[in-house]
Every structure is written in structure tokens, then in C-alpha cells.
Scaffold this active site. Structure first.
Site, PDB file in Angstrom:
ATOM      1  CE  LYS A   1       4.254  35.699 -26.875  1.00  0.00           C
ATOM      2  NZ  LYS A   1       2.951  35.725 -27.501  1.00  0.00           N
TER       3      LYS A   1
ATOM      4  CE  LYS B   1       7.341  40.172 -32.558  1.00  0.00           C
ATOM      5  NZ  LYS B   1       6.064  40.523 -33.154  1.00  0.00           N
TER       6      LYS B   1
ATOM      7  CE  LYS C   1      -2.123  35.897 -33.516  1.00  0.00           C
ATOM      8  NZ  LYS C   1      -1.277  37.080 -33.469  1.00  0.00           N
TER       9      LYS C   1
HETATM   10  P1  ATP Z   1       2.914  36.945 -32.666  1.00  0.00           P
HETATM   11  O1  ATP Z   1       3.532  35.584 -32.670  1.00  0.00           O
HETATM   12  O2  ATP Z   1       2.629  37.475 -34.055  1.00  0.00           O
HETATM   13  O3  ATP Z   1       3.614  37.931 -31.771  1.00  0.00           O
HETATM   14  P2  ATP Z   1       1.032  36.264 -30.653  1.00  0.00           P
HETATM   15  O4  ATP Z   1       0.513  34.889 -30.745  1.00  0.00           O
HETATM   16  O5  ATP Z   1       2.083  36.550 -29.637  1.00  0.00           O
HETATM   17  O6  ATP Z   1       1.486  36.745 -32.078  1.00  0.00           O
HETATM   18  P3  ATP Z   1      -0.519  38.698 -30.521  1.00  0.00           P
HETATM   19  O7  ATP Z   1      -1.340  39.050 -31.690  1.00  0.00           O
HETATM   20  O8  ATP Z   1       0.802  39.390 -30.392  1.00  0.00           O
HETATM   21  O9  ATP Z   1      -0.245  37.142 -30.432  1.00  0.00           O
HETATM   22  O10 ATP Z   1      -1.366  38.875 -29.204  1.00  0.00           O
HETATM   23  C1  ATP Z   1      -2.781  38.834 -29.088  1.00  0.00           C
HETATM   24  C2  ATP Z   1      -3.121  38.724 -27.621  1.00  0.00           C
HETATM   25  O11 ATP Z   1      -2.838  37.398 -27.150  1.00  0.00           O
HETATM   26  C3  ATP Z   1      -2.291  39.660 -26.738  1.00  0.00           C
HETATM   27  O12 ATP Z   1      -3.107  40.157 -25.702  1.00  0.00           O
HETATM   28  C4  ATP Z   1      -1.220  38.773 -26.174  1.00  0.00           C
HETATM   29  O13 ATP Z   1      -0.716  39.241 -24.954  1.00  0.00           O
HETATM   30  C5  ATP Z   1      -1.992  37.463 -26.006  1.00  0.00           C
HETATM   31  N1  ATP Z   1      -1.101  36.310 -26.046  1.00  0.00           N
HETATM   32  C6  ATP Z   1      -0.321  35.943 -27.082  1.00  0.00           C
HETATM   33  N2  ATP Z   1       0.357  34.822 -26.790  1.00  0.00           N
HETATM   34  C7  ATP Z   1      -0.006  34.483 -25.524  1.00  0.00           C
HETATM   35  C8  ATP Z   1       0.368  33.424 -24.645  1.00  0.00           C
HETATM   36  N3  ATP Z   1       1.222  32.496 -25.014  1.00  0.00           N
HETATM   37  N4  ATP Z   1      -0.196  33.385 -23.415  1.00  0.00           N
HETATM   38  C9  ATP Z   1      -1.086  34.328 -23.026  1.00  0.00           C
HETATM   39  N5  ATP Z   1      -1.472  35.365 -23.803  1.00  0.00           N
HETATM   40  C10 ATP Z   1      -0.943  35.450 -25.039  1.00  0.00           C
END
Ligand code: ATP
Ligand code: LTN
Length: 351
Positions: free
Chosen positions: A211, A130, A214
Site C-alpha cells: 500500500k 506494525k 505516508k
Molecule cells: P501511515 O503511513 O502513517 O499509516 P497512511 O498514509 O496509511 O499513514 P493514514 O493517516 O493512516 O494514512 O490514513 C488516512 C486515510 O487515507 C485513511 O482513510 C486511509 O485508509 C487512507 N489511505 C491511506 N493510504 C491509502 C492508500 N494507499 N490507498 C487508499 N487509501 C489510503
């Protein structure tokens, strides 16, 4: 399901009744929730909510570690709460709350900062990712995993169900708990990460090497958002990047990551084994067929969630009430733990 090493026994665990195990997890209100969040985290939280004592937290303090517009944060926090309830989080079985409603999280973070060597934080891959290429990053971004450790440790959680990307942060929470226990005496349960064997890492549809996230859910073709209309879901999945072959089978080959990703999504939603999934596609005619069937399944899974979401968003006062109830219950657990931490480090407690 894989877990980190067995939770170390502590005085607290030993004295606990064989009551249900405590679960804590968090999600950032950082954008539109996407299919990876659902498959890697939310679905498992809902499926196991009867067995455990559950705390789920909308981690807004974490979200401001990177630039976030205040109005977006406010809106996204409520939208995320509605999305979680719509996915099936039951307020009678789970405590769902907003992190900034419970002051103990920020206070615990400060105390834990003081037992955490800075080198532990500089090694975190999420921090490196990040902060890469940025001229300046906030102190909060470096401190992010300590705040997360505080979240978990305040609730004496045994299990932390997360996607694979959070494994390193949970390991750090274990190290911080163990170090505090060593310095000040048994205080914390040392938690375990619980990571789904399949679905722990759903990959971007436009690029199966990264990955699904969001923060990129606004990028066309990257993600299926939980609230997408069926037409949008179909379009994103039909355009998913695959490869030039035609074999529909699970594979570790990085060149076949796109097909593997679609099969993984199908597997988690249907709950089948690899062999069953591959059998389901034995009569498929190429990747077009695979994508069409995965799209149909995802649409069927998400349609009731989308409907319920809009019902919940129609009554924001009720949503806020549920979050207030959640915060009250969260405080009743975290405040005594924070007091114990303060006592252990030698603060004079207010009379
Ligand atoms: P950001 O983009 O803001 O980092 P994010 O989509 O990665 O957001 P988080 O809020 O960081 O989501 O994570 C919420 C939950 O979803 C966590 O347990 C994270 O491990 C899971 N998660 C996020 N993205 C994935 C993915 N692509 N596959 C599986 N699990 C995920
Ligand atoms: N860092 C996590 C969100 C998070 C969390 C937590 C997860 C904050 N505190 C405590 C589990 C336990 C993420 O980005 N997914």
C-alpha cells in the site's frame, strides 16, 4: 462504494430526525500526505461534504503510538490541516479539528478499553504488521483501535469513509459499540465503513504489492506526495514499476498490479468507468504513454492544491483559528456523549 453491514438501529437513531447522516473520519499527522490518502479518502470527503454532517480529525493521539519526534508532530499537524483545506475541505461545511484539542477522545478510550477483550486487539492486522520484528511496542499501539472506536462513537457517526486498510478497525468499532450497548443499554450508533470500490487501496509506485503509505513517502519513488512539484510527480510516475507486457487494461492478476494501480488512479480522478478508461488508452503506445498521461492528469489535479496549500501556510494564525473553531464545535457534540457514557457506567457526575 461498499459499506459494512447496515448500521444497526438504535434508540438514538430512531429518535433522530431524518437529518443529514453524520460522517466521521481521521487521518494521522505522520508524514507528508500522499496520493493514496487523496484518492482513498480526502477526495471522497470533499466530494460528499454537501450531503452530510462531517467531522474530520487530525489524529495526533494515534500518531504517538509509534516513535514520533515532537517537532515533527507539531509541524506535520499544521501541514496536514493546510493540506486538507487545500484539497477543498470547507470549514463552513465540515468540522476539522485536532484530536488532542478535545479531551473527550482520551477519556472515551479509557471507558471503552474496559469493555474490549484484549484478544480482539491482538488479532488486528495493523497491530501485527506494525509490531512485527520489533523488540518492544507501546501499549498505545495495541490500544490504537479502541481510541479510534471512541473517535467515531463520540460523534454518533453513521458513516466512516476510509481506505480499505481501515476496514478491520471500523468492524472493531462496531463490535465495541454493540457490546457497550448490550451491557449498558442503547448508547451508540453502530457505524458503517464506507470504502471506495476503486481507489480504496492505491499501491506503492516502486512496489505495487504494498500500500502507498505516508510513513514511506520519503522513500524515493514510493509515493506521489500531494505537495510534490510537477517534475517530481512526473519522475515518480514515469519510474513506476509495471510488468513486461504491453496491454493497458484493468486486471486482477497480481503480476499486472502496477498497470492496474495506474489505471485506478486515472479512473478515480476522471470519474470514468473501466470501459471509458480503457477506451482512453486504446491509442496508447505502450506503458510509457500510459504513465505520461497519468502523470499529466495527476499534475493537473494536484497543482491547484499545492498553490492553495502555500497560501494557507502563509497565515498560520488563521489556520490555528480555524482549528480552534473546529475543536469548539467538536466538543459541543462529544462532551454530552461522554457524559452519557459516564452516567451509563455508573460514575458520579460532578455537580
Ligand atoms: P501511515 O503511513 O502513517 O499509516 P497512511 O498514509 O496509511 O499513514 P493514514 O493517516 O493512516 O494514512 O490514513 C488516512 C486515510 O487515507 C485513511 O482513510 C486511509 O485508509 C487512507 N489511505 C491511506 N493510504 C491509502 C492508500 N494507499 N490507498 C487508499 N487509501 C489510503
Ligand atoms: N486509523 C486511521 C485514522 C483514524 C480514523 C479514526 C479513521 C483515527 N481515528 C476514526 C476513521 C475514523 C488511519 O490510520 N487511517
Amino acid at each position: 462504494m461498499t459499506t459494512t453491514a447496515q448500521a444497526a438501529p438504535t434508540a438514538e437513531r430512531a429518535s433522530q430526525s431524518p437529518a443529514r447522516r453524520r460522517v466521521f473520519s481521521g487521518v494521522q499527522p505522520s508524514g507528508d500526505p500522499q496520493l493514496g490518502n487523496y484518492i482513498g479518502a480526502f477526495k471522497g470527503w470533499v466530494d460528499r461534504q454537501d450531503e452530510k454532517e462531517n467531522f474530520f480529525c487530525i489524529v495526533d493521539l494515534h500518531t504517538i503510538t509509534v516513535d514520533t519526534a515532537p517537532d515533527d508532530l507539531r509541524r506535520q499537524s499544521r501541514e496536514l490541516a493546510a493540506a486538507l483545506f487545500a484539497c477543498g475541505i470547507d470549514p463552513d461545511k465540515c468540522t476539522l479539528f485536532v484530536q488532542s484539542h478535545v479531551a473527550a477522545h482520551a477519556e472515551a478510550c479509557w471507558i471503552l478499553n474496559c469493555v474490549t477483550p484484549i484478544g480482539w486487539l491482538e488479532r488486528m492486522t495493523q497491530f501485527k504488521d506494525k509490531s512485527a520484528g520489533r523488540e518492544s511496542v507501546s501499549t498505545g499501539l495495541l490500544d490504537y483501535p479502541v481510541l479510534m472506536a471512541g473517535d467515531i462513537l463520540l460523534y454518533s457517526a453513521h458513516e466512516v469513509p476510509v481506505g480499505d486498510d481501515q476496514r478491520q478497525h471500523v468492524e472493531l468499532a462496531r463490535d465495541i459499540a454493540a457490546r457497550f450497548n448490550r451491557i449498558y443499554g442503547e448508547t451508540f450508533v453502530v457505524p458503517e465503513a464506507v470504502i471506495p470500490d476503486v481507489g480504496g487501496r492505491v499501491m506503492g509506485l516502486n512496489d505495487p504489492r504494498v500500500k502507498m503509505s505516508k510513513s514511506f513517502s520519503h522513500v524515493r519513488g514510493h509515493a506521489v506526495r500531494l505537495l510534490d512539484e510537477p517534475r517530481e510527480i512526473e519522475r515518480s510516475i514515469m519510474r513506476a514499476v509495471t510488468d513486461s507486457g504491453n496491454e493497458i487494461a484493468f486486471s486482477d492478476d497480481p503480476d499486472r498490479a502496477g498497470v492496474n494501480n495506474l489505471l485506478g488512479i486515472y479512473k478515480v480522478i476522471t470519474g470514468g468507468t473501466n470501459a471509458q478508461v480503457e477506451r482512453d488508452f486504446a491509442d496508447a503506445r505502450g506503458y510509457g504513454d500510459l504513465k505520461r498521461r497519468v502523470a499529466e492528469l495527476v499534475i493537473e489535479e494536484l497543482t491547484p492544491i499545492r498553490r492553495r496549500y502555500y497560501e494557507l501556510m502563509d497565515d498560520v494564525a488563521e489556520l490555528d483559528r480555524l482549528l480552534a473553531v473546529g475543536a469548539d464545535h467538536a466538543r459541543s457534540v462529544s462532551d454530552p456523549k461522554l457524559t452519557e457514557m459516564k452516567e451509563k457506567v455508573g460514575f458520579v457526575l460532578p455537580s
